[in-house]
Design a protein around this motif. Structure first.
Motif, PDB file in Angstrom:
ATOM      1  N   ARG A 160      40.395  72.286 111.032  1.00 39.31           N
ATOM      2  CA  ARG A 160      41.925  72.272 110.804  1.00 39.31           C
ATOM      3  C   ARG A 160      42.586  71.682 112.305  1.00 39.31           C
ATOM      4  NH1 ARG A 160      44.814  77.610 111.810  1.00 39.31           N
ATOM      5  NH2 ARG A 160      43.615  78.421 113.487  1.00 39.31           N
ATOM      6  N   LYS A 161      43.649  71.305 112.158  1.00 38.50           N
ATOM      7  CA  LYS A 161      44.492  70.852 113.335  1.00 38.50           C
ATOM      8  C   LYS A 161      45.314  71.980 113.893  1.00 38.50           C
ATOM      9  CE  LYS A 161      47.598  67.877 112.981  1.00 38.50           C
ATOM     10  NZ  LYS A 161      48.578  66.858 112.446  1.00 38.50           N
ATOM     11  N   VAL A 162      45.116  72.207 115.227  1.00 41.26           N
ATOM     12  CA  VAL A 162      45.837  73.472 115.750  1.00 41.26           C
ATOM     13  C   VAL A 162      46.622  73.083 117.062  1.00 41.26           C
ATOM     14  CG1 VAL A 162      44.206  75.187 114.750  1.00 41.26           C
ATOM     15  CG2 VAL A 162      43.817  74.533 117.005  1.00 41.26           C
ATOM     16  N   GLN A 163      47.828  73.793 117.231  1.00 41.89           N
ATOM     17  CA  GLN A 163      48.381  73.395 118.457  1.00 41.89           C
ATOM     18  C   GLN A 163      48.121  74.636 119.646  1.00 41.89           C
ATOM     19  OE1 GLN A 163      50.622  70.741 119.136  1.00 41.89           O
ATOM     20  NE2 GLN A 163      50.637  71.608 121.378  1.00 41.89           N
ATOM     21  N   THR A 164      47.716  74.219 120.580  1.00 39.83           N
ATOM     22  CA  THR A 164      47.624  75.339 121.623  1.00 39.83           C
ATOM     23  C   THR A 164      48.428  75.155 122.839  1.00 39.83           C
ATOM     24  OG1 THR A 164      45.914  73.964 123.037  1.00 39.83           O
ATOM     25  CG2 THR A 164      45.106  75.132 121.163  1.00 39.83           C
ATOM     26  N   ARG A 165      48.543  75.967 123.907  1.00 38.33           N
ATOM     27  CA  ARG A 165      49.346  75.681 125.012  1.00 38.33           C
ATOM     28  C   ARG A 165      48.773  74.681 125.693  1.00 38.33           C
ATOM     29  NH1 ARG A 165      47.393  80.466 129.158  1.00 38.33           N
ATOM     30  NH2 ARG A 165      45.155  79.794 129.299  1.00 38.33           N
ATOM     31  N   ASN A 166      47.714  73.875 125.420  1.00 37.10           N
ATOM     32  CA  ASN A 166      47.111  72.776 126.341  1.00 37.10           C
ATOM     33  C   ASN A 166      47.177  71.616 125.333  1.00 37.10           C
ATOM     34  OD1 ASN A 166      46.463  74.190 128.634  1.00 37.10           O
ATOM     35  ND2 ASN A 166      44.839  75.003 127.873  1.00 37.10           N
ATOM     36  N   GLY A 167      47.756  71.721 124.086  1.00 41.29           N
ATOM     37  CA  GLY A 167      47.967  70.491 123.251  1.00 41.29           C
ATOM     38  C   GLY A 167      47.329  70.696 121.936  1.00 41.29           C
ATOM     39  N   MET A 168      47.089  69.577 121.359  1.00 41.26           N
ATOM     40  CA  MET A 168      46.803  69.539 120.078  1.00 41.26           C
ATOM     41  C   MET A 168      45.101  69.632 119.872  1.00 41.26           C
ATOM     42  SD  MET A 168      47.532  69.592 116.913  1.00 41.26           S
ATOM     43  CE  MET A 168      49.495  69.051 117.104  1.00 41.26           C
ATOM     44  N   ARG A 169      44.520  70.375 119.144  1.00 42.78           N
ATOM     45  CA  ARG A 169      43.033  70.495 119.255  1.00 42.78           C
ATOM     46  C   ARG A 169      42.638  70.407 117.850  1.00 42.78           C
ATOM     47  NH1 ARG A 169      44.095  69.880 123.769  1.00 42.78           N
ATOM     48  NH2 ARG A 169      43.557  71.147 125.444  1.00 42.78           N
ATOM     49  N   LEU A 170      41.422  69.788 117.770  1.00 42.29           N
ATOM     50  CA  LEU A 170      40.731  70.044 116.359  1.00 42.29           C
ATOM     51  C   LEU A 170      39.716  71.227 116.284  1.00 42.29           C
ATOM     52  CD1 LEU A 170      40.254  68.513 113.686  1.00 42.29           C
ATOM     53  CD2 LEU A 170      38.045  67.512 114.472  1.00 42.29           C
ATOM     54  N   GLU A 171      40.140  72.179 115.350  1.00 47.43           N
ATOM     55  CA  GLU A 171      39.109  73.327 115.317  1.00 47.43           C
ATOM     56  C   GLU A 171      38.179  73.287 114.058  1.00 47.43           C
ATOM     57  OE1 GLU A 171      40.768  77.677 115.578  1.00 47.43           O
ATOM     58  OE2 GLU A 171      40.668  77.155 113.541  1.00 47.43           O
ATOM     59  N   ILE A 172      36.971  73.494 114.709  1.00 44.15           N
ATOM     60  CA  ILE A 172      35.984  73.726 113.594  1.00 44.15           C
ATOM     61  C   ILE A 172      35.358  74.942 113.529  1.00 44.15           C
ATOM     62  CG2 ILE A 172      33.682  72.712 112.884  1.00 44.15           C
ATOM     63  CD1 ILE A 172      34.412  70.163 114.824  1.00 44.15           C
ATOM     64  N   TRP A 173      35.371  75.786 112.478  1.00 48.13           N
ATOM     65  CA  TRP A 173      35.070  76.972 112.184  1.00 48.13           C
ATOM     66  C   TRP A 173      33.787  77.108 111.422  1.00 48.13           C
ATOM     67  CZ3 TRP A 173      37.225  80.371 108.004  1.00 48.13           C
ATOM     68  CH2 TRP A 173      36.633  81.868 108.098  1.00 48.13           C
ATOM     69  N   SER A 174      32.675  77.960 111.431  1.00 53.30           N
ATOM     70  CA  SER A 174      31.675  78.155 110.608  1.00 53.30           C
ATOM     71  C   SER A 174      31.858  79.623 110.112  1.00 53.30           C
ATOM     72  CB  SER A 174      30.368  77.959 111.299  1.00 53.30           C
ATOM     73  OG  SER A 174      29.306  78.322 110.421  1.00 53.30           O
ATOM     74  N   PRO A 175      32.243  79.719 108.999  1.00 57.10           N
ATOM     75  CA  PRO A 175      32.399  81.101 108.412  1.00 57.10           C
ATOM     76  C   PRO A 175      30.885  81.794 108.227  1.00 57.10           C
ATOM     77  CG  PRO A 175      33.502  79.608 107.081  1.00 57.10           C
ATOM     78  CD  PRO A 175      32.770  78.842 107.868  1.00 57.10           C
ATOM     79  N   ARG A 176      29.877  81.038 108.076  1.00 61.14           N
ATOM     80  CA  ARG A 176      28.831  81.729 107.968  1.00 61.14           C
ATOM     81  C   ARG A 176      28.067  82.323 109.194  1.00 61.14           C
ATOM     82  NH1 ARG A 176      24.705  77.642 103.685  1.00 61.14           N
ATOM     83  NH2 ARG A 176      26.663  77.295 102.213  1.00 61.14           N
ATOM     84  N   ARG A 177      28.358  81.433 110.202  1.00 63.06           N
ATOM     85  CA  ARG A 177      28.031  81.838 111.609  1.00 63.06           C
ATOM     86  C   ARG A 177      28.905  82.777 112.268  1.00 63.06           C
ATOM     87  NH1 ARG A 177      23.237  79.600 112.729  1.00 63.06           N
ATOM     88  NH2 ARG A 177      22.626  77.560 111.656  1.00 63.06           N
ATOM     89  N   GLY A 178      30.122  82.620 111.991  1.00 60.14           N
ATOM     90  CA  GLY A 178      31.163  83.507 112.568  1.00 60.14           C
ATOM     91  C   GLY A 178      31.629  82.631 113.973  1.00 60.14           C
ATOM     92  N   THR A 179      31.192  81.397 114.167  1.00 62.82           N
ATOM     93  CA  THR A 179      31.433  80.599 115.435  1.00 62.82           C
ATOM     94  C   THR A 179      32.534  79.718 115.242  1.00 62.82           C
ATOM     95  OG1 THR A 179      29.585  79.022 114.683  1.00 62.82           O
ATOM     96  CG2 THR A 179      29.155  80.796 116.224  1.00 62.82           C
ATOM     97  N   CYS A 180      33.516  79.279 116.152  1.00 61.48           N
ATOM     98  CA  CYS A 180      34.494  78.451 116.355  1.00 61.48           C
ATOM     99  C   CYS A 180      34.571  77.842 117.905  1.00 61.48           C
ATOM    100  CB  CYS A 180      35.841  79.243 116.184  1.00 61.48           C
ATOM    101  SG  CYS A 180      37.220  78.280 115.932  1.00 61.48           S
ATOM    102  N   VAL A 181      34.904  76.297 117.528  1.00 63.47           N
ATOM    103  CA  VAL A 181      35.262  75.554 118.771  1.00 63.47           C
ATOM    104  C   VAL A 181      36.247  74.920 118.496  1.00 63.47           C
ATOM    105  CG1 VAL A 181      33.622  73.633 117.818  1.00 63.47           C
ATOM    106  CG2 VAL A 181      33.848  73.871 120.033  1.00 63.47           C
ATOM    107  N   ARG A 182      36.962  74.418 119.447  1.00 60.24           N
ATOM    108  CA  ARG A 182      38.218  73.523 119.501  1.00 60.24           C
ATOM    109  C   ARG A 182      37.776  72.568 120.473  1.00 60.24           C
ATOM    110  NH1 ARG A 182      42.938  77.872 119.764  1.00 60.24           N
ATOM    111  NH2 ARG A 182      42.821  78.323 117.582  1.00 60.24           N
TER     112      ARG A 182
END
Length: 90
Positions: A41-63
């Motif tokens: 999903r696309k997320v707005q952060t205080r440092n601008g727009m990021r693409l967030e990739i979340w793995s529910p099986r692993r419980g990990t997330c990266v932007r």
């Protein structure tokens, strides 16, 4: 009034490319197969727009920001293959 078409230049061919549009969908995208599933999903952060990739099986997330995604776009397929041979968390 229609939105003007955004363009990018393909550095390899020197041609102008039209950016694809997502049709205005703001919801997450779920991509899955028998080996993995991710929520993108696309997320707005205080440092601008990021693409967030979340793995529910692993419980990990990266932007990733636009620069990081751009770097991924010109990697050789062998680089991604080498990443897939690694054991996560090892």
């Amino acid at each position: 009034m229609s939105e003007p078409a955004a363009h990018a230049e393909n550095p390899d061919a020197g041609e102008a490319l039209e950016y694809p549009r997502d049709g205005g969908n703001d919801g997450p995208i779920i991509i899955a197969n028998e080996f993995a599933d991710v929520v993108v999903r696309k997320v707005q952060t205080r440092n601008g727009m990021r693409l967030e990739i979340w793995s529910p099986r692993r419980g990990t997330c990266v932007r990733y920001d636009a620069v990081a995604l751009d770097v991924l776009s010109y990697q050789e397929p062998e680089f991604i293959t080498n990443l897939l041979t690694r054991t996560p968390g090892a």
